[in-house]
Write a protein that holds these residues in place. Structure first.
Motif, PDB file in Angstrom:
ATOM      1  N   ASN A  63       0.824  -1.208   0.000  1.00 19.18           N
ATOM      2  CA  ASN A  63       0.000   0.000   0.000  1.00 19.18           C
ATOM      3  C   ASN A  63       0.860   1.260   0.000  1.00 19.18           C
ATOM      4  O   ASN A  63       0.515   2.258  -0.640  1.00 19.18           O
ATOM      5  N   ALA A  64       1.983   1.204   0.704  1.00 13.62           N
ATOM      6  CA  ALA A  64       2.867   2.375   0.793  1.00 13.62           C
ATOM      7  C   ALA A  64       3.460   2.745  -0.556  1.00 13.62           C
ATOM      8  O   ALA A  64       3.672   3.923  -0.854  1.00 13.62           O
ATOM      9  N   VAL A  65       3.735   1.743  -1.387  1.00 14.81           N
ATOM     10  CA  VAL A  65       4.326   2.012  -2.699  1.00 14.81           C
ATOM     11  C   VAL A  65       3.280   1.935  -3.821  1.00 14.81           C
ATOM     12  O   VAL A  65       3.620   1.928  -5.003  1.00 14.81           O
ATOM     13  N   SER A  66       2.009   1.887  -3.410  1.00 14.92           N
ATOM     14  CA  SER A  66       0.873   1.920  -4.348  1.00 14.92           C
ATOM     15  C   SER A  66       0.877   0.763  -5.356  1.00 14.92           C
ATOM     16  O   SER A  66       0.565   0.945  -6.527  1.00 14.92           O
ATOM     17  N   ILE A  67       1.258  -0.409  -4.883  1.00 15.62           N
ATOM     18  CA  ILE A  67       1.127  -1.618  -5.703  1.00 15.62           C
ATOM     19  C   ILE A  67       0.429  -2.672  -4.835  1.00 15.62           C
ATOM     20  O   ILE A  67       1.044  -3.627  -4.361  1.00 15.62           O
ATOM     21  N   PRO A  68      -0.872  -2.502  -4.604  1.00 15.96           N
ATOM     22  CA  PRO A  68      -1.599  -3.403  -3.721  1.00 15.96           C
ATOM     23  C   PRO A  68      -1.838  -4.777  -4.330  1.00 15.96           C
ATOM     24  O   PRO A  68      -1.758  -4.963  -5.540  1.00 15.96           O
ATOM     25  N   PHE A  69      -2.144  -5.722  -3.467  1.00 14.04           N
ATOM     26  CA  PHE A  69      -2.516  -7.076  -3.900  1.00 14.04           C
ATOM     27  C   PHE A  69      -3.680  -7.536  -3.036  1.00 14.04           C
ATOM     28  O   PHE A  69      -3.990  -6.931  -2.002  1.00 14.04           O
ATOM     29  N   ILE A  70      -4.338  -8.598  -3.451  1.00 13.01           N
ATOM     30  CA  ILE A  70      -5.466  -9.146  -2.692  1.00 13.01           C
ATOM     31  C   ILE A  70      -5.027 -10.461  -2.047  1.00 13.01           C
ATOM     32  O   ILE A  70      -4.743 -11.436  -2.756  1.00 13.01           O
ATOM     33  N   PRO A  71      -4.941 -10.506  -0.721  1.00 18.05           N
ATOM     34  CA  PRO A  71      -4.539 -11.751  -0.051  1.00 18.05           C
ATOM     35  C   PRO A  71      -5.447 -12.909  -0.463  1.00 18.05           C
ATOM     36  O   PRO A  71      -6.660 -12.747  -0.617  1.00 18.05           O
ATOM     37  N   ALA A  72      -4.848 -14.058  -0.640  1.00 16.86           N
ATOM     38  CA  ALA A  72      -5.594 -15.221  -1.132  1.00 16.86           C
ATOM     39  C   ALA A  72      -6.284 -15.965  -0.003  1.00 16.86           C
ATOM     40  O   ALA A  72      -5.921 -15.836   1.170  1.00 16.86           O
ATOM     41  N   ASP A  73      -7.268 -16.732  -0.389  1.00 17.33           N
ATOM     42  CA  ASP A  73      -7.905 -17.661   0.538  1.00 17.33           C
ATOM     43  C   ASP A  73      -7.052 -18.931   0.534  1.00 17.33           C
ATOM     44  O   ASP A  73      -7.157 -19.778  -0.352  1.00 17.33           O
ATOM     45  N   THR A  74      -6.196 -19.037   1.528  1.00 16.53           N
ATOM     46  CA  THR A  74      -5.218 -20.133   1.551  1.00 16.53           C
ATOM     47  C   THR A  74      -5.841 -21.487   1.887  1.00 16.53           C
ATOM     48  O   THR A  74      -5.151 -22.515   1.838  1.00 16.53           O
ATOM     49  N   SER A  75      -7.151 -21.500   2.214  1.00 13.75           N
ATOM     50  CA  SER A  75      -7.802 -22.781   2.509  1.00 13.75           C
ATOM     51  C   SER A  75      -8.162 -23.541   1.232  1.00 13.75           C
ATOM     52  O   SER A  75      -8.426 -24.743   1.267  1.00 13.75           O
ATOM     53  N   LYS A  76      -8.119 -22.821   0.103  1.00 12.71           N
ATOM     54  CA  LYS A  76      -8.450 -23.469  -1.166  1.00 12.71           C
ATOM     55  C   LYS A  76      -7.210 -24.140  -1.752  1.00 12.71           C
ATOM     56  O   LYS A  76      -6.118 -23.565  -1.711  1.00 12.71           O
ATOM     57  N   PRO A  77      -7.338 -25.325  -2.308  1.00 17.98           N
ATOM     58  CA  PRO A  77      -6.176 -25.981  -2.916  1.00 17.98           C
ATOM     59  C   PRO A  77      -5.736 -25.251  -4.188  1.00 17.98           C
ATOM     60  O   PRO A  77      -6.565 -24.735  -4.936  1.00 17.98           O
ATOM     61  N   ASN A  78      -4.436 -25.195  -4.393  1.00 18.75           N
ATOM     62  CA  ASN A  78      -3.873 -24.563  -5.591  1.00 18.75           C
ATOM     63  C   ASN A  78      -4.379 -23.133  -5.800  1.00 18.75           C
ATOM     64  O   ASN A  78      -4.664 -22.703  -6.916  1.00 18.75           O
ATOM     65  N   TYR A  79      -4.496 -22.397  -4.703  1.00 20.71           N
ATOM     66  CA  TYR A  79      -4.997 -21.024  -4.789  1.00 20.71           C
ATOM     67  C   TYR A  79      -4.016 -20.119  -5.541  1.00 20.71           C
ATOM     68  O   TYR A  79      -2.815 -20.401  -5.623  1.00 20.71           O
TER      69      TYR A  79
END
Length: 210
Positions: free
Chosen positions: A153-169
């Protein structure tokens, strides 16, 4: 004027012309690129440098790294992950190609850093092995999801954290790079998709800046 004097005069004139052309070439090669040239290459500089937050992360060797202490070189931060099916391997391969065609003095002032957005799977050992497929000098950083989000967020390149409970996320993230100057502050971005030849042409001039 004798024939000998004429010959000497012509030789002196030729030497002067050659020296002039050489000096002009050197000056042109060393000049800093214009804003238009940088933008055309996808390099966007911020009007004012941006301070990078003080965050502790871990590199591919398992060593602690203070993100706000990335100094001494121009750093290209790419937010990705080793299990990425498309953007990440393509981007790292492009950066390897760009690096291979830059002059040594530019390479010595640059470092490529993969900031993992998948700390659940990207251990330091995993990062090191993966980066070794592209360039052993590429660095990797990992940390908690909270730390990664703060940096992104500080460098303005955000990402969306994954749902790690799903296989092969998979993890949704940007292909852009954050550009950190040798003073440890963010100087700008490099937009994806990359044009390798334009980056090769403009990066040497960019890294001449203080």
């Amino acid at each position: 004027m004798t024939r000998t004097q004429k010959t000497v005069f012509i030789l002196v004139a030729l030497v002067a012309v050659i020296l002039g052309l050489t000096v002009n070439k050197v000056l042109n090669d060393q000049r800093q690129p214009t804003s238009t040239e940088l933008i055309d290459a996808g390099i966007i500089l911020l009007p004012q440098s941006r301070t990078v937050p003080s965050l502790e992360m871990t590199d591919q060797n398992g060593q602690p790294v203070a993100v706000d202490q990335l100094k001494g070189k121009w750093s290209l931060l790419f937010f990705g992950y080793t299990f990425c099916p498309d953007i990440c391997p393509t981007t790292l391969a492009q950066l390897r190609q760009v690096k291979s065609e830059l002059p040594k003095e530019a390479v010595d002032k640059l470092q490529v850093i993969l900031v993992s957005v998948d700390p659940n799977r990207d251990t330091p050992a995993q990062l090191k092995q993966y980066l070794g497929y592209f360039d052993a000098d590429f660095r990797g950083l990992t940390g908690s999801v909270e730390t990664l989000q703060k940096l992104a967020n500080a460098v303005s390149i955000p990402f969306i954290p994954a749902d790690t409970s799903k296989p092969n996320y998979t993890v949704d993230h940007s292909g852009n790079l954050a550009v950190i100057g040798p003073d440890g502050k963010q100087r700008g971005f490099i937009r994806a998709p990359f044009n390798n030849q334009k980056l090769i042409a403009q990066l040497p001039g960019l890294v001449q800046r203080d």
